[in-house]
Design a protein around this motif. Structure first.
Motif, PDB file in Angstrom:
ATOM      1  N   ILE A 159       0.879  -1.173   0.000  1.00  0.00           N
ATOM      2  CA  ILE A 159       0.000   0.000   0.000  1.00  0.00           C
ATOM      3  C   ILE A 159       0.914   1.220   0.000  1.00  0.00           C
ATOM      4  CG2 ILE A 159      -1.733   1.283   1.287  1.00  0.00           C
ATOM      5  CD1 ILE A 159      -2.877  -1.245   0.259  1.00  0.00           C
ATOM      6  N   SER A 160       0.808   2.025  -1.055  1.00  0.00           N
ATOM      7  CA  SER A 160       1.720   3.155  -1.207  1.00  0.00           C
ATOM      8  C   SER A 160       0.941   4.456  -1.298  1.00  0.00           C
ATOM      9  CB  SER A 160       2.566   2.985  -2.473  1.00  0.00           C
ATOM     10  OG  SER A 160       3.114   1.703  -2.499  1.00  0.00           O
ATOM     11  N   MET A 161       1.692   5.545  -1.197  1.00  0.00           N
ATOM     12  CA  MET A 161       1.035   6.839  -1.079  1.00  0.00           C
ATOM     13  C   MET A 161       1.700   7.878  -1.956  1.00  0.00           C
ATOM     14  SD  MET A 161       1.483   6.310   2.901  1.00  0.00           S
ATOM     15  CE  MET A 161       2.757   5.139   2.562  1.00  0.00           C
ATOM     16  N   VAL A 162       0.904   8.856  -2.370  1.00  0.00           N
ATOM     17  CA  VAL A 162       1.448  10.036  -3.053  1.00  0.00           C
ATOM     18  C   VAL A 162       0.888  11.265  -2.356  1.00  0.00           C
ATOM     19  CG1 VAL A 162       1.297  11.429  -5.143  1.00  0.00           C
ATOM     20  CG2 VAL A 162       1.869   9.014  -5.316  1.00  0.00           C
ATOM     21  N   HIS A 171      -8.188  10.930   4.738  1.00  0.00           N
ATOM     22  CA  HIS A 171      -9.613  11.198   4.649  1.00  0.00           C
ATOM     23  C   HIS A 171      -9.918  12.666   4.933  1.00  0.00           C
ATOM     24  CE1 HIS A 171     -13.651   9.116   4.847  1.00  0.00           C
ATOM     25  NE2 HIS A 171     -13.944  10.393   5.031  1.00  0.00           N
ATOM     26  N   SER A 172      -9.149  13.227   5.905  1.00  0.00           N
ATOM     27  CA  SER A 172      -9.489  14.575   6.362  1.00  0.00           C
ATOM     28  C   SER A 172      -8.807  15.662   5.548  1.00  0.00           C
ATOM     29  CB  SER A 172      -9.108  14.719   7.841  1.00  0.00           C
ATOM     30  OG  SER A 172      -7.716  14.522   7.975  1.00  0.00           O
ATOM     31  N   CYS A 173      -7.909  15.306   4.647  1.00  0.00           N
ATOM     32  CA  CYS A 173      -7.103  16.313   3.947  1.00  0.00           C
ATOM     33  C   CYS A 173      -7.989  17.263   3.140  1.00  0.00           C
ATOM     34  CB  CYS A 173      -6.106  15.629   3.021  1.00  0.00           C
ATOM     35  SG  CYS A 173      -5.090  16.809   2.105  1.00  0.00           S
ATOM     36  N   VAL A 174      -7.958  18.554   3.476  1.00  0.00           N
ATOM     37  CA  VAL A 174      -8.841  19.501   2.802  1.00  0.00           C
ATOM     38  C   VAL A 174      -8.335  19.848   1.405  1.00  0.00           C
ATOM     39  CG1 VAL A 174      -9.762  20.515   4.891  1.00  0.00           C
ATOM     40  CG2 VAL A 174      -7.683  21.443   3.920  1.00  0.00           C
ATOM     41  N   GLY A 175      -7.022  19.790   1.220  1.00  0.00           N
ATOM     42  CA  GLY A 175      -6.473  20.093  -0.101  1.00  0.00           C
ATOM     43  C   GLY A 175      -6.543  18.899  -1.025  1.00  0.00           C
ATOM     44  N   ARG A 176      -6.972  17.769  -0.498  1.00  0.00           N
ATOM     45  CA  ARG A 176      -7.053  16.520  -1.255  1.00  0.00           C
ATOM     46  C   ARG A 176      -5.729  16.199  -1.944  1.00  0.00           C
ATOM     47  NH1 ARG A 176     -13.158  17.230  -3.697  1.00  0.00           N
ATOM     48  NH2 ARG A 176     -14.097  17.656  -1.678  1.00  0.00           N
ATOM     49  N   ILE A 177      -4.659  16.395  -1.192  1.00  0.00           N
ATOM     50  CA  ILE A 177      -3.333  16.193  -1.769  1.00  0.00           C
ATOM     51  C   ILE A 177      -2.926  14.732  -1.692  1.00  0.00           C
ATOM     52  CG2 ILE A 177      -2.736  18.484  -0.887  1.00  0.00           C
ATOM     53  CD1 ILE A 177      -0.521  16.880   0.770  1.00  0.00           C
ATOM     54  N   ARG A 178      -3.696  13.927  -0.940  1.00  0.00           N
ATOM     55  CA  ARG A 178      -3.209  12.585  -0.632  1.00  0.00           C
ATOM     56  C   ARG A 178      -3.867  11.518  -1.476  1.00  0.00           C
ATOM     57  NH1 ARG A 178      -1.332  12.279   5.538  1.00  0.00           N
ATOM     58  NH2 ARG A 178      -0.539  14.381   5.685  1.00  0.00           N
ATOM     59  N   TYR A 179      -3.048  10.659  -2.013  1.00  0.00           N
ATOM     60  CA  TYR A 179      -3.515   9.533  -2.827  1.00  0.00           C
ATOM     61  C   TYR A 179      -2.999   8.254  -2.198  1.00  0.00           C
ATOM     62  CZ  TYR A 179      -4.220  13.218  -6.281  1.00  0.00           C
ATOM     63  OH  TYR A 179      -4.617  14.352  -6.928  1.00  0.00           O
ATOM     64  N   LEU A 180      -3.791   7.204  -2.294  1.00  0.00           N
ATOM     65  CA  LEU A 180      -3.374   5.930  -1.721  1.00  0.00           C
ATOM     66  C   LEU A 180      -3.773   4.798  -2.651  1.00  0.00           C
ATOM     67  CD1 LEU A 180      -3.367   4.846   1.885  1.00  0.00           C
ATOM     68  CD2 LEU A 180      -4.783   3.468   0.403  1.00  0.00           C
ATOM     69  N   GLY A 181      -2.858   3.881  -2.886  1.00  0.00           N
ATOM     70  CA  GLY A 181      -3.156   2.758  -3.757  1.00  0.00           C
ATOM     71  C   GLY A 181      -2.110   1.674  -3.621  1.00  0.00           C
ATOM     72  N   ALA A 182      -2.388   0.562  -4.298  1.00  0.00           N
ATOM     73  CA  ALA A 182      -1.477  -0.577  -4.187  1.00  0.00           C
ATOM     74  C   ALA A 182      -0.416  -0.514  -5.270  1.00  0.00           C
ATOM     75  CB  ALA A 182      -2.268  -1.872  -4.303  1.00  0.00           C
ATOM     76  N   LEU A 183       0.770  -0.988  -4.940  1.00  0.00           N
ATOM     77  CA  LEU A 183       1.835  -1.167  -5.920  1.00  0.00           C
ATOM     78  C   LEU A 183       2.315  -2.602  -5.825  1.00  0.00           C
ATOM     79  CD1 LEU A 183       4.176   1.965  -5.624  1.00  0.00           C
ATOM     80  CD2 LEU A 183       2.461   1.503  -7.359  1.00  0.00           C
ATOM     81  N   LEU A 184       2.675  -3.175  -6.974  1.00  0.00           N
ATOM     82  CA  LEU A 184       3.325  -4.485  -6.966  1.00  0.00           C
ATOM     83  C   LEU A 184       4.818  -4.252  -7.166  1.00  0.00           C
ATOM     84  CD1 LEU A 184       0.876  -6.471  -9.281  1.00  0.00           C
ATOM     85  CD2 LEU A 184       0.880  -6.360  -6.790  1.00  0.00           C
ATOM     86  N   TYR A 185       5.626  -4.963  -6.390  1.00  0.00           N
ATOM     87  CA  TYR A 185       7.071  -4.801  -6.582  1.00  0.00           C
ATOM     88  C   TYR A 185       7.750  -6.161  -6.512  1.00  0.00           C
ATOM     89  CZ  TYR A 185       7.634  -5.234  -1.488  1.00  0.00           C
ATOM     90  OH  TYR A 185       7.624  -5.670  -0.195  1.00  0.00           O
ATOM     91  N   ASP A 186       9.003  -6.181  -6.977  1.00  0.00           N
ATOM     92  CA  ASP A 186       9.751  -7.432  -7.049  1.00  0.00           C
ATOM     93  C   ASP A 186      10.732  -7.489  -5.871  1.00  0.00           C
ATOM     94  OD1 ASP A 186      11.075  -9.683  -7.630  1.00  0.00           O
ATOM     95  OD2 ASP A 186      11.891  -9.015  -9.557  1.00  0.00           O
TER      96      ASP A 186
END
Lengths: 497, 292
Positions: A7-10, A261-276
């Motif tokens: 689970i990674s973030m931007v 969830h609370s970020c007002v600027g909606r700067i945060r992204y969260l999703g899955a990454l696959l890595y080796d």
């Protein structure tokens, strides 16, 4: 190939307004407890600045992260033997003062004070000793360049800058700063895990979240030193170390972590990454400037059938692979190459990526006019008030080209949308700009949409946690658990008060 | 009423039997000059703490004790004084109080042995004599050379032939080593003042103290060793005039304090050198540097 899911973030810094809502959300949910008052699992720093704890990036002092020794990554805090010798006296711990002494105010004085000539005041009192204190530091003491001659001027990332360059940075009308929200990076090569003598810290197999087992923690505090981001904290009340848990109870139920969830600027992204995972070691054995590229190489293409097959073999199910395909993090990091890791040179392979901010440009004051226009196409990038080297030190191990590419691409998207909506820019210019960053108009549109107009489900793509599968490992008969939830009763309920 | 009269009858009978036995023993002793079994037992088991007729030692003088206390009481007390004290027996309590902090250890002894000892006490009390230990004599006269030989035994330079540990492991006397001897047992500097010669010899022959008994019970000193140690202990000179008054209390000498202080200082400096790279705070020095 050993495919794992993370689970990674931007964090999109171009959108962060530095409101600290994320910090407050986290504090209210997790660290509003005795012994945890001083912890900010999520904090927002002003850059340039020294951050929290003070000058955490200066590893010559804090000895966090990894360094290359004889072609092998080794903990900067020392080999196993020296760690054993220092086991009972870890010499590289930050003092409480380097974080700050948490305080509150004696509000009852406002009501209970006897009548007098002056208004009563609420004195600040320490939340640790309960005695009145003089507040000298706080978790965001240098917020918005507060106390910049002391704090911002001593930003470790400014090392090597000439005195003129430093002076320019803090000149009136050239002054510049941006915000850097930080949480635990849930690294692929976590130094805290490597340093723990009790084996209490572990990286969860199913989603890569790094956690501290509160029952096994023996308070050696080696993780506090080892983490270069200083994101593990020692709870003086429970005698255990704690850290950001990426709100895993929320993730497991399909909700974004509280700070996201609370970020007002909606700067945060969260999703899955696959890595080796097989290629981790070779990734770590490259020079600082090449670390980001190697890090990106580690991330696998979830659309590749071979990767999908290998993922299935490792127990990563179809839904998780599908989530990885929709992952906004994959787009920002791998497809669009916009997001960069924070301080890759610490070699922990952090899985929180930042889109570097497009900062205010240099301007001229001519005949009373404040002019920011320039003939050069990417002048706003190269003439930004913050030297590109500074951003490169933060996000690319000193590799300026990677930062320039990300900023140019963001600028090209802006030009494209300006042409699209306002129509005062020549299409040929936009084409040239997009060509420079090898992007199509379609990609520019996608970047714009995910940056400016994303929905909740686009920002947070959380793979289902499949807790029923975890349960199936524990019990033979799933029917027994039908209708059940949670951990069940930890103590059987009894009648009466 | 009936019970009491029965008791007195029985005790009267016992008394007469004991008297008869005692008379027999005396006559034997008088004839052959061999010590009675009671005397041997007393010397071995009791004499290190008790006298008969020559005053209190660590424990009370036992002259006339058979007249002062009942036989049953004596039997019970000898076997376990502490138990009786715990039970709250007023006489036992008074004794414990008087001789504190000395506590008479529980004795592993049979009723017959106790009776023999009591008979001896009875006899000496009646004849108004004092107990003189028969065996408490040195095997040969002391020579000046014995003093140094005794010292060698005391400090362990020569091993005790039956395998007992050297005295210095538990005791100290003035003038052995810079750091003195052990502190488990008492300081023996003025032991020749504390005990009379036959008593000291008896202790060396048969140390009936709980700790020493377990250590030396199966590894007694030889006669030759007793002579040498006796000679040494007789000739230990107190280092200071006050030592005698302070015998048994550990002395703190100025040089010892000085050495301790120097070692502590060295340790503090050493640890600071070893951990000189430790973090001494980041924010405070940074603020100090930037604002000065």
């Amino acid at each position: 190939m050993d495919v794992r899911l993370q689970i990674s973030m931007v964090f999109h810094l171009d959108k962060c307004i530095g409101c600290h809502t994320c910090s407050i959300a986290c504090k209210n949910v997790w660290t509003d407890r005795k012994g945890a008052e001083y912890m900010w699992w999520n904090n927002v720093e002003t850059k340039p600045g020294t951050g929290y704890p003070t000058a955490w990036e200066d590893q010559s002092k804090y000895k966090g992260g990894w360094e290359q020794r004889n072609g092998q990554p080794e903990l900067r805090m020392g080999r196993k033997s020296s760690r054993l010798i220092n086991l009972f006296h870890n010499p590289h711990l930050p003092k409480l003062d380097d974080y700050y002494e948490p305080w509150t105010y004696r509000y009852e004085d406002l009501f209970d004070s006897p009548e007098g000539a002056d208004q009563p005041t609420a004195r600040p009192i320490s939340m640790i000793t309960g005695k009145p204190i003089d507040i000298e530091a706080g978790p965001n003491w240098d917020d918005d360049l507060g106390g910049s001659p002391v704090y911002a001027a001593n930003d470790p990332n400014l090392e090597g800058f000439s005195p003129e360059q430093r002076e320019e940075l803090f000149d009136v009308e050239r002054l510049v700063f941006f915000y850097l929200p930080r949480i635990c990076n849930h690294c692929l090569n976590p130094a805290c895990v490597a340093a723990c003598p009790s084996g209490a810290i572990y990286k969860r197999g199913e989603d890569g979240i790094v956690l501290i087992n509160q029952e096994r923690c023996r308070a050696w505090r080696m993780c506090v030193t080892a983490c270069p981001y200083k994101k593990t904290y020692y709870n003086w009340s429970t005698g255990k170390s704690e850290k950001c848990i990426l709100c895993f109870p929320r993730l497991e139920t399909g909700q974004a972590p509280a700070c996201f969830h609370s970020c007002v600027g909606r700067i945060r992204y969260l999703g899955a990454l696959l890595y080796d995972a097989d290629r981790l070691l070779e990734t770590l054995n490259v020079a600082d400037e090449k670390l980001v590229e190697a890090h990106r190489e580690l991330i696998l293409d979830p659309f590749d059938p071979y990767v999908q097959a290998e993922a299935l073999k490792n127990g990563i199910d179809d839904q998780a692979i599908e989530a990885a395909q929709r992952s906004p993090v994959y787009k920002y990091v791998k497809e669009w190459r916009l997001a960069l890791p924070l301080h890759p040179e610490f070699r922990t392979l952090p899985m929180l990526f930042y889109v570097p901010p497009l900062l205010p440009v240099m301007a001229r004051a001519e005949q009373g006019l404040y002019d920011t226009s320039d003939k050069e196409l990417f002048a706003p990038i190269d003439k930004a008030r913050v030297p590109m080297e500074y951003l490169a030190r933060l996000f690319a191990g000193g590799n300026v080209e990677l930062v320039r590419y990300s900023l140019k691409k963001q600028y090209a998207v802006r030009l494209f949308k300006r042409m699209d909506t306002v129509g005062d820019i020549d299409r040929a210019l936009v084409k040239r700009a997009l060509q420079e960053v090898e992007a199509s108009e379609d990609e520019a549109e996608q970047i714009f949409r995910l940056t400016s107009l994303p929905t909740m489900t686009e920002r947070f793509v959380i793979p289902p946690s499949h807790r029923e599968e975890a349960l199936a490992m524990l019990t033979q008969d799933l029917w027994e658990e039908k209708g059940g939830a949670g951990l069940g009763f930890r103590e059987p309920p009894t009648r009466g008060a | 009423m009936k019970g009491i009269s029965m008791m007195s009858m029985r005790s009267g009978f016992t008394w007469s039997v004991i008297g008869l036995c005692a008379g027999l023993l005396i006559s034997i002793e008088a004839r052959g000059q061999a010590p009675s079994p009671g005397a041997t037992l007393f010397e071995k088991r009791c004499y290190s703490c008790h006298n008969i007729g020559s005053g209190d030692k660590k424990g009370p003088d036992l002259k006339g004790v058979t007249l002062r206390r009942s036989r049953d009481w004596l039997h019970e007390y000898i076997k376990s004084p502490a138990a009786m004290n715990r039970r709250g027996d007023p006489e036992a309590r008074a004794l414990f109080k008087k001789f504190a902090p000395e506590v008479m250890p529980d004795q592993d002894i049979t009723d017959e042995q106790i009776d023999a000892i009591l008979a001896l006490i009875d006899e000496l009390t009646r004849k108004n004599e004092t107990f003189v230990p028969a065996g408490a004599k040195l095997s040969r006269p002391v020579t000046p050379a014995d003093i140094d030989l005794g010292r060698q035994l005391f400090v362990g330079r020569r091993a005790l032939s039956n395998g007992g540990p050297a005295c210095i492991s538990c005791h100290t006397v003035s003038g052995v080593g810079r750091l003195g001897g052990g502190t488990l047992g008492p300081d023996l500097t003025a032991v020749n003042v504390k005990y009379r010669d036959p008593e000291l010899i008896a202790i060396l022959q048969n140390p009936n103290f709980p700790t020493m008994k377990t250590v030396f019970g199966t590894r007694p000193l030889t006669d030759e060793e007793i002579v040498q140690l006796f000679a040494y202990l007789q000739n230990v000179k107190p280092a200071h005039p006050t030592t005698q008054a302070l015998a048994g209390i550990a002395r703190i000498e100025p040089w010892f304090v000085t050495i301790g202080f120097v070692v502590l200082l060295g340790a503090i400096i050493g640890l600071n050198v070893i951990w000189k790279s430790r973090l001494r705070g980041v924010r405070e020095p940074l603020v100090r540097r930037s604002t000065s």
